[in-house]
Structure formats: C-alpha cells, structure tokens
Scaffold this motif. Sequence first.
Motif, PDB file in Angstrom:
ATOM      1  N   LEU A  34     -19.607  69.119  44.152  1.00  3.25           N
ATOM      2  CA  LEU A  34     -19.988  67.860  43.516  1.00  3.25           C
ATOM      3  C   LEU A  34     -18.767  66.948  43.356  1.00  3.25           C
ATOM      4  O   LEU A  34     -18.835  65.730  43.601  1.00  3.25           O
ATOM      5  CB  LEU A  34     -20.611  68.153  42.151  1.00  3.25           C
ATOM      6  CG  LEU A  34     -21.527  67.094  41.545  1.00  3.25           C
ATOM      7  CD1 LEU A  34     -22.709  66.804  42.451  1.00  3.25           C
ATOM      8  CD2 LEU A  34     -22.040  67.580  40.175  1.00  3.25           C
ATOM      9  N   ALA A  35     -17.652  67.535  42.955  1.00  2.00           N
ATOM     10  CA  ALA A  35     -16.423  66.752  42.807  1.00  2.00           C
ATOM     11  C   ALA A  35     -15.981  66.175  44.149  1.00  2.00           C
ATOM     12  O   ALA A  35     -15.533  65.021  44.236  1.00  2.00           O
ATOM     13  CB  ALA A  35     -15.321  67.621  42.207  1.00  2.00           C
ATOM     14  N   GLU A  37     -17.939  65.449  46.694  1.00  2.00           N
ATOM     15  CA  GLU A  37     -18.869  64.377  47.063  1.00  2.00           C
ATOM     16  C   GLU A  37     -18.587  63.087  46.306  1.00  2.00           C
ATOM     17  O   GLU A  37     -18.828  61.992  46.811  1.00  2.00           O
ATOM     18  CB  GLU A  37     -20.305  64.839  46.810  1.00  2.00           C
ATOM     19  CG  GLU A  37     -20.773  65.928  47.770  1.00  2.00           C
ATOM     20  CD  GLU A  37     -22.124  66.509  47.375  1.00  2.00           C
ATOM     21  OE1 GLU A  37     -22.789  65.906  46.486  1.00  2.00           O
ATOM     22  OE2 GLU A  37     -22.521  67.542  47.939  1.00  2.00           O
ATOM     23  N   GLU A  38     -18.088  63.215  45.066  1.00  2.66           N
ATOM     24  CA  GLU A  38     -17.793  62.037  44.254  1.00  2.66           C
ATOM     25  C   GLU A  38     -16.325  61.606  44.377  1.00  2.66           C
ATOM     26  O   GLU A  38     -15.876  60.711  43.659  1.00  2.66           O
ATOM     27  CB  GLU A  38     -18.114  62.323  42.780  1.00  2.66           C
ATOM     28  CG  GLU A  38     -19.592  62.537  42.487  1.00  2.66           C
ATOM     29  CD  GLU A  38     -20.412  61.258  42.579  1.00  2.66           C
ATOM     30  OE1 GLU A  38     -19.814  60.164  42.722  1.00  2.66           O
ATOM     31  OE2 GLU A  38     -21.653  61.343  42.524  1.00  2.66           O
ATOM     32  N   SER A  39     -15.581  62.279  45.290  1.00  4.25           N
ATOM     33  CA  SER A  39     -14.160  61.947  45.522  1.00  4.25           C
ATOM     34  C   SER A  39     -13.344  62.037  44.235  1.00  4.25           C
ATOM     35  O   SER A  39     -12.526  61.158  43.921  1.00  4.25           O
ATOM     36  CB  SER A  39     -14.036  60.536  46.130  1.00  4.25           C
ATOM     37  OG  SER A  39     -14.735  60.446  47.342  1.00  4.25           O
ATOM     38  N   LEU A  40     -13.559  63.119  43.483  1.00  4.56           N
ATOM     39  CA  LEU A  40     -12.865  63.317  42.212  1.00  4.56           C
ATOM     40  C   LEU A  40     -11.825  64.425  42.337  1.00  4.56           C
ATOM     41  O   LEU A  40     -11.984  65.369  43.122  1.00  4.56           O
ATOM     42  CB  LEU A  40     -13.856  63.662  41.107  1.00  4.56           C
ATOM     43  CG  LEU A  40     -14.905  62.588  40.792  1.00  4.56           C
ATOM     44  CD1 LEU A  40     -15.927  63.112  39.784  1.00  4.56           C
ATOM     45  CD2 LEU A  40     -14.240  61.318  40.260  1.00  4.56           C
ATOM     46  N   ARG A  61     -17.593  56.972  39.290  1.00  4.51           N
ATOM     47  CA  ARG A  61     -17.867  58.266  39.927  1.00  4.51           C
ATOM     48  C   ARG A  61     -17.791  59.409  38.910  1.00  4.51           C
ATOM     49  O   ARG A  61     -18.524  60.386  39.015  1.00  4.51           O
ATOM     50  CB  ARG A  61     -16.894  58.495  41.078  1.00  4.51           C
ATOM     51  CG  ARG A  61     -17.177  57.576  42.269  1.00  4.51           C
ATOM     52  CD  ARG A  61     -16.326  57.941  43.477  1.00  4.51           C
ATOM     53  NE  ARG A  61     -16.688  57.178  44.651  1.00  4.51           N
ATOM     54  CZ  ARG A  61     -17.672  57.503  45.505  1.00  4.51           C
ATOM     55  NH1 ARG A  61     -18.386  58.597  45.282  1.00  4.51           N
ATOM     56  NH2 ARG A  61     -17.919  56.746  46.550  1.00  4.51           N
ATOM     57  N   GLY A  64     -21.061  59.272  37.208  1.00  3.04           N
ATOM     58  CA  GLY A  64     -22.087  59.802  38.100  1.00  3.04           C
ATOM     59  C   GLY A  64     -22.039  61.315  38.184  1.00  3.04           C
ATOM     60  O   GLY A  64     -23.076  61.992  38.202  1.00  3.04           O
ATOM     61  N   PHE A  65     -20.815  61.870  38.225  1.00  6.71           N
ATOM     62  CA  PHE A  65     -20.662  63.331  38.246  1.00  6.71           C
ATOM     63  C   PHE A  65     -21.315  63.957  37.008  1.00  6.71           C
ATOM     64  O   PHE A  65     -22.039  64.960  37.109  1.00  6.71           O
ATOM     65  CB  PHE A  65     -19.176  63.678  38.294  1.00  6.71           C
ATOM     66  CG  PHE A  65     -18.887  65.156  38.193  1.00  6.71           C
ATOM     67  CD1 PHE A  65     -18.667  65.907  39.324  1.00  6.71           C
ATOM     68  CD2 PHE A  65     -18.827  65.800  36.948  1.00  6.71           C
ATOM     69  CE1 PHE A  65     -18.411  67.274  39.240  1.00  6.71           C
ATOM     70  CE2 PHE A  65     -18.575  67.151  36.851  1.00  6.71           C
ATOM     71  CZ  PHE A  65     -18.361  67.890  38.004  1.00  6.71           C
ATOM     72  N   ARG A  68     -25.052  64.021  37.339  1.00  5.64           N
ATOM     73  CA  ARG A  68     -25.515  64.985  38.354  1.00  5.64           C
ATOM     74  C   ARG A  68     -25.290  66.421  37.901  1.00  5.64           C
ATOM     75  O   ARG A  68     -25.988  67.340  38.346  1.00  5.64           O
ATOM     76  CB  ARG A  68     -24.777  64.727  39.670  1.00  5.64           C
ATOM     77  CG  ARG A  68     -25.132  63.394  40.325  1.00  5.64           C
ATOM     78  CD  ARG A  68     -24.339  63.175  41.604  1.00  5.64           C
ATOM     79  NE  ARG A  68     -24.723  64.137  42.640  1.00  5.64           N
ATOM     80  CZ  ARG A  68     -24.077  64.272  43.801  1.00  5.64           C
ATOM     81  NH1 ARG A  68     -22.993  63.528  44.043  1.00  5.64           N
ATOM     82  NH2 ARG A  68     -24.489  65.153  44.698  1.00  5.64           N
TER      83      ARG A  68
END
Length: 773
Positions: A34-35, A37-40, A61, A64-65, A68
């Motif tokens: 997930l991280a 995908e969110e570029s975290l 983001r 959003g994380f 999700r």
Amino acid sequence: MSTEAKGPGGRRRVRASVRGVVQGVGFRPFVYRLAAEESLCGSIGNDTEGVTIELEGEAGRVAGFLLRLRSELPPMARIDDVFVDELDATGETGFRIIASEVHGAVATGIPADTATCEDCLRELFDPKDRRYRYPFLNCTNCGPRFTITRQIPYDRPQTSMAAFTMCAVCQAEYDDPGNRRFHAQPNACAVCGPRVWLARADGSEIACTDPVVEAAGRLAVGGVLAIKGIGGFHLSVDACDEDAVKTLRARKRRYGKPLAIMVRDLQRAREICVLTQDEEALLTSAARPIVLARARAGNGVAESVAPGLPWLGVFLAYAPLHHLLLGDEQLRALVMTSANLSEEPIAMDNDEARSRLGEIADAFVMHDRAILQRCDDSVMAVVDGAPQVVRRARGYVPLGIELPFDAQQLLAVGGHLKNAFALTRGRFAYQSQHLGDLENLTGLEFFEESLAHWMRTFEIEPEAVAHDLHPGYLSTTWSQGWAKDRGLRLIGVQHHHAHIAACMAEHKSKGAVIGLALDGTGYGTDGHIWGGEVLICEYDGFERFAHLEYVAMAGGDAAVKQPWRMAFAHLRAAGLGMEEAAALAGVSEHEASVLERMIQRGVNAPMTSSLGRLFDAAAVLVLGRGVVDYDAQAAIELEGVAVDEPEVASPAEYVPQLQGMESARVLRVGALWRAAVNDLRGGVPKPVIAARFHAGVAEGFVRAAVVAREQLGTTQVALSGGCLHNKRLARLLREGLERAGFSVHAHRRVSPGDGGLSYGQAVVAAARMRAES
C-alpha cells in the motif's frame, strides 16, 4: 488526530499505531504494498501492542493511505483502533519492514488458524509446482497460527516453526515483498520443513513410498487411523463403511453421540446434506467449522455416524493433509472425530497419541511440527436464520470478543460442562478454546495448561476471579483455591444471570432486559437446580420473575443419564397414579416404589425447574428414550422427530400456565403432561405430539414475558441457555416474542450453552467492579 505537521514541499509524516488482529495475517506485506502504491516512505514493525507504521510523503497520499488501511484489509486481519500522531517530516526515502519490538503490555491479538486458501490449494495439486503434494504448504492468507504460537509478537522464533530453518528458496519468498509468502511465518517446503510419516502404535515407522497414499488406502479398506492435524489428532474411518464406524465407536467408547464427517469440497457436502445458503457460507468460511445440517436421504453415509437423527455434522477439508487424503476418489467422506476416549482432552503430540490411542488406532499419521495448543474443531449451526456457535474453538480462537464496557484484568472460569475460561482486559474478553467437561484430573490439567499459556501469551494477570455458584463444580472449587493462593478477589455469578449477561453484552444492551434462561442445570440462589427461568437482568444484578414449577430430580445427577426418572417425577407431579406413571415412563414396579420414596422423603431428590429436564421427560413419554449416551440426547431426538412437522398452534392444554404473585410466579406444566398422555393414548402421531410440546412451551414463556413487560415496562428480551440450540424452540420463541412486540436478542458470537458461560461471568464481574469504583 492532531494538527497536521507539514515538512519541506508539503510533506507529511505520521506514526500510526494499529491495534487488533494485525500479526500473522499478511498485514505488514499489505502495508508495504500500500505504501508503495501511494509512493510513501517509512517503516512498519510488529510490537506487543500490534503494529507501528511510520509514513512520510505527500499529505494527500498519507491521508489516502490511512483510509485504504481500513477499507482494503487482508481477509484474516481485523483493526480495532488506529492511533495517529503527527511527526516532523525528515525527507526519508524508501519503505522498510523492521524487526519486531518487545516492550510494554500485550495489546494485540493472535490470529486464528485458517483453512488452506485457493492459491495454496492449486499449488498442492500442480505437478509442476515445487510444493506439489506437500502437506504443510501455507502463505500469509492461510495456515496454522494460534496452535503454533508460543507468545507475541507473532514472528517465526515465537512459534513451533522456529525448529525449521528455511532453505534459500523459502527464505527468498519470505523476503520478497511481491511474494504471497512475504513474512509468512510458517513458510516451508519439503526441503526444509516438517515431514509426515505413518507409524505403528509402538512408534516404529511404516515403510511406504507415500505415507498419505498409504493412509488413504488403509482407510478405504476399513482401517482406523489417528491423524495429526492442526490442533491435535483426529480418529478417522471411512464414513460410508458401517463396520468401520461401529469399530471406531466400540474402541473409542462413544456409543451414541454423533460423529462429524469431513468431505473434500462444497459439492461433496451438497451431495450428503441439504444445505441452505447460510450453511454453505459457514462451511466455506476461513474458519471451516463443523456445520450441523439436514442429512440428505440416500446419501451413502453409514447409519451409525449419527444414529436416530435427521442432521449430520459436516465440514470441509481445511489443511493440506486433509485435501490429500480426500483427493483420492475412493474416499467420499471421512469420520474425523477428536482423538481421545470419551470426555478426555484431544491428544496433541506424537508420544501422547501413541500412549493414549494405541488400543484405538490401527496406525498413526504423524508429523514433526509441534502443536503448542490443543484445539478441537469448532461447531456451528444456522438457528432461526442466523449462525450460532455450538462449540467455539479452531478458526475462532483466540480472537477477542468485544465487551460493552472496559474491564479490568479478570479470569472467569466457566462452568462444569463444555468448559471454556475467559480473560479480560480493556474492551475485550479472550475466551479460550472449548476445553470439554471438567469431570476428572485430566480435564483439569488441560484447563490449567491452557490457562497458563493464555496468561503468558496475553500477559494478563487477573485481579479477580469469577465463578459459578454451584459448590460442587470443579471449576468453583479450583477457583477458590487458586484465588486464595494469589490473594485475589472471588466473585460468584449465578449461572443463568451469566447466560443472559453474555447475550446482553453481545448486543451491548442498555438498561434492564427480560431474560429467558433455558437449559438443563444451573445452581439457583435458593439452593435448587434452575433451568426454566424468566429473569429481569442488568449487567450487575438480576431478579427472578418466574420459573417452571419445581419437580423432584429423583436420583440427582443420575436423572440426567436416566431421564425415565424425570418422566416418572413429572407424571406423578401432574396427578397421575404411581402405576400409570411407572408404565408411561417405562419403570418397573420396584423402581417406581424406590423413586416414590425418594421423592416423598426428599432423599437424593433435589428440586429442579429445568426446561432441559422437561424435554428429557417428554422424550421418554413420546419416544421411549429412557437412558441416554450423551448430554441432551433425549431432547435432541425429540426435536428431531418433529423436524418435518408443520408449524401449528398448540392446544391450550400444552401451554404452561403462569400462576402466583411476586417471587412465587410459577409456570405450571401439569395440564401439558395430561394433554400429551391423552394424545399418546388417542393415537396422535409422535411427531405431532413433539411439535405441540415445542409450541406449547414456547407460548408459555412468551406469555410470561408479556406479564413481565406489563409490570416492568422493558421491551427487550435476551434468549440464552443450552435449550436455545434447539432450532424449533428458538424460532418459535423469537416469532412469538416479536408478534408480542418485543425486541429479541439471541447469541451470535458465543454459545448460548455453557460454552459461553465464562464470557457472561466476566461481564457480570466487570460490571460489579465498575459499580463499586
């Protein structure tokens, strides 16, 4: 959440502390993906409270994380709380899974054991896959958890898989964030993991090319095998082989109690049972419980599997070894019953199995993955259109059950039969797996072994101990000694109050409720045996509003296994003559005269208001079931004989009449008995009499609840007690109460029987302690 702290370029950094079932369920790999995908950037690690996530990146983001995180959970995970703290952005790059930290009090949950997932199942039967036919394959979405865990945090060194060092290929899977086995703690293969073999009772290995194929062949020709599984051993035979089933029953000394059968898949279950959509959902759930379902006529299952009953306990294969055994077409269904003699705990390790089961099993399917906690199969039923717990064990424990309020650290020891204890802390009660009956030293040792494990795992040190009021229960006497040795407070909780409090707590009821507590045995505050109760309950106290009339339980506990004693006592109380009552109860003249003296003199004849004993007595009259082989057999058979009978209003004579005032309100059943005798003599079919009995009893309790509402004003009714396992009775009560304008609460997460008692005891004890503070 505090005010956002933004760093250079509008970046945001947070620490999210996540509580719930978030270890051993693929949660860290899920967060990693997930991280990405969110570029975290940031990190995640296990700790004793759950997991801690640090995230940094674009503020939108990060938000959003966090959304999700809850909405896209892995199937085995459960989030109870997320605590978010804002941090200063650091400009960190990359996302890491860091080593677990062990500090502070345990506040996270251990996941339950979960059935083999579809991805692993495909690999199991794929000849090109490196785990083809490997009996221990698993991934982050399936496999053993609770039964192999020594303590939290849930990491491989804290499990029985610590004994197996991963090979290079397995280690690469474990380390690869894109792999389904990323941080799957039980990960293994045939090169580096546990192995299975076939053995004799003396421990010597049976030479064969494939022990699973050999085991299936022996089952197919009538053999009795002990098979090591997830939470212990099963005793197994071909469920379609009448002689093999009879042999197993004789060796196990389990002569009448139904045996569960395991099948390969849902299609095979449909061939054997008539399944509803809800029953199919239970069968295919990750927990894979045994489900009590209507047997299909001509299903080919041996008559001795569930003699005299219209239902079967069926479940689907849930471990790779089971799938391999049932993959052979020569086995349609296997009896898979707990590997023990009657009333003993399930056998868990290899040496113990050989010692205890050597005279039962012809051969043993062994493996070398240690089981750290015994755990039977769970049993579920669909009752009145909703799932109901009959036995809570594998697949459901040790998941916490939410409480209606925060509780201190408590131990509730449960009852005498179908025992399970409960530990509490904060918002949750952690109820143990089904432990069985506390009838002997072996059962008590299992109780103590499990309690020590749970206290160590969850790091709970009870401040008080809740127990049943019955002075003769082993759980009561044990708790008195255990609490005294530790200087702890004892809190006695009346049996039926605990039942109703458990149901109230499941629904987070507020204020007083009318409780219908209907079961076989519970020690009352007046020293009598209760079980047909109309109570006015709050969490910390109750009043008895009404009850079934008292009848002598001639012979005491002997009346439970010999219900002809209850039939005679009820018929005599209804006004029938001694000879007439004796003839209807199937009692000899001598036995009748002995019972008569016991009742008249009050010698070994405690008074009971039990609905369970009333059902037993009715089964004697209608079916001639004078002696039982297992708990509630007579009542279950009475329900079974009426299973196809349409719903009809019961004649007025079958309805118990509420008489008396204040504390002396009694539901009289004399007219019911006289009406049933007249119907029997008049040639009314037995299924009709059984149906009328159910309808009459239900209507009597509905009317009593209406009177209670008129005097007290409450419109909430909670249903609890072992009699609520009766599908017909539960439905009739709910329908009648709703027609009368009540809001009806029934159990969903704990058993209405004594398996749920400790949860109710814990609720009552916690409520009393809160009221005092």
